[in-house]
Design an enzyme around this catalytic site. Structure first.
Site, mmCIF file in Angstrom:
data_model
loop_
_atom_site.group_PDB
_atom_site.id
_atom_site.type_symbol
_atom_site.label_atom_id
_atom_site.label_comp_id
_atom_site.label_asym_id
_atom_site.label_seq_id
_atom_site.Cartn_x
_atom_site.Cartn_y
_atom_site.Cartn_z
ATOM 1 N N ASP A 144 -20.646 -34.706 19.351
ATOM 2 C CA ASP A 144 -21.655 -33.678 19.089
ATOM 3 C C ASP A 144 -21.340 -32.385 19.827
ATOM 4 O OD1 ASP A 144 -23.182 -35.295 17.423
ATOM 5 O OD2 ASP A 144 -24.224 -36.200 19.119
ATOM 6 N N GLY A 152 -24.839 -34.991 10.519
ATOM 7 C CA GLY A 152 -23.453 -34.736 10.885
ATOM 8 C C GLY A 152 -23.294 -33.244 11.075
#
Length: 282
Positions: free
Chosen positions: A244, A54
């Protein structure tokens, strides 16, 4: 809810023991194991092998990691400390060359070190710890803010589809795409969440379904190719995903399969929301 999320906090600093404590996400959902990492090689390996994952969580781990490297430095002056810092920074940066938040956090830590260069070595180390803690605290606040904004777009009782994992274990707390779900849980929204399994690494199955269940959220795990049918049957009123990277023109890049979900959502006229912090934007 707050205590439940803290119980699955993915990244924290144990300064008394000179350790970075991580929830090993490669072992989920079968085992919940927290590992203590004291060496740069261990932290590098954890980032490289997705023990921590993450974008925000990687940045926090890197900030704590480079602080611990500086803390252990035997440098007697700024020049020596800076040299040790640069070496640790370059090493950690090589663990995930495509991770934007990794470089962002390391660069921010370096700027703080340079800013404090006229202070004694110990004061500089204390400043680095403060900066790393600020990075973590700011991410928690950002995630909560994302959650508040996204929650304003949702209605109680809605069915929510999400893809991959953009939850509390990928951030300091709350997550990005899952933040409105956690805030809604606190306020009695009673969302019904459908989590795509997210092949090939199954982040949805291993991580999202696990953390939502740990927090008491009503969650159903579905195969990736079931997204169309749950939409067609009217079970989904909104899609929430993380991101992302956001390009300067507004295009987004996320886990493989996100594009297909977006196309399906458009076909079935279901709102599709990308939840992302400013640090992921060009």
């Amino acid at each position: 809810m707050g205590n439940l999320l803290e119980a699955i906090q993915s990244v924290r600093l144990d300064d008394d023991n000179d350790a970075l404590v991580l929830l090993d996400q490669t072992l989920l959902p079968n085992e919940k194991v927290f590992v203590e990492l004291k060496e740069m090689e261990e932290i590098w390996e954890a980032i490289y092998h997705l023990k921590v994952r993450g974008a925000p969580a990687i940045g926090i781990a890197a900030a704590y990691g480079v602080y611990l490297a500086a803390k252990k430095s035997a440098a007697e002056n700024y020049e020596q400390l800076y040299a040790d810092f640069k070496q640790a920074k370059a090493y950690l940066a090589s663990s995930r060359p495509t991770a934007v938040n990794l470089f962002w956090a390391l660069d921010r830590m370096e700027k703080r070190l340079v800013k404090e260069k006229d202070k004694p070595v110990q004061a500089i180390k204390t400043a680095l710890k403060d900066e790393a803690e600020q990075i973590r605290a700011e991410d928690e606040q950002v995630c909560r803010s994302i959650g508040e904004h996204a929650l304003s777009l949702l209605e109680p009782g809605w069915g929510i589809l999400t893809h991959c994992n953009a939850g509390t274990i990928a951030t300091a707390k709350y997550g990005t795409a899952l933040a409105p779900i956690y805030l809604g849980q606190e306020r009695g929204y009673n969302f019904k969440v459908y989590a795509d399994e997210t092949r090939p690494l199954l982040q949805g199955a291993r991580l999202t379904a696990w953390e939502l269940r740990e927090a008491g959220v009503d969650v159903t795990l579905i195969c990736d190719n079931m997204a169309s049918i749950v939409m067609k049957e009217g079970k989904i009123q909104a899609v929430l995903v993380g991101c992302d990277r956001v390009a300067a023109n507004g295009d987004t890049a996320n886990k493989i399969g996100t594009s297909g979900v977006a196309i399906l959502a458009k076909y079935y006229q279901i709102p599709f929301y990308v939840c992302a912090p400013l640090s992921t934007m060009s």
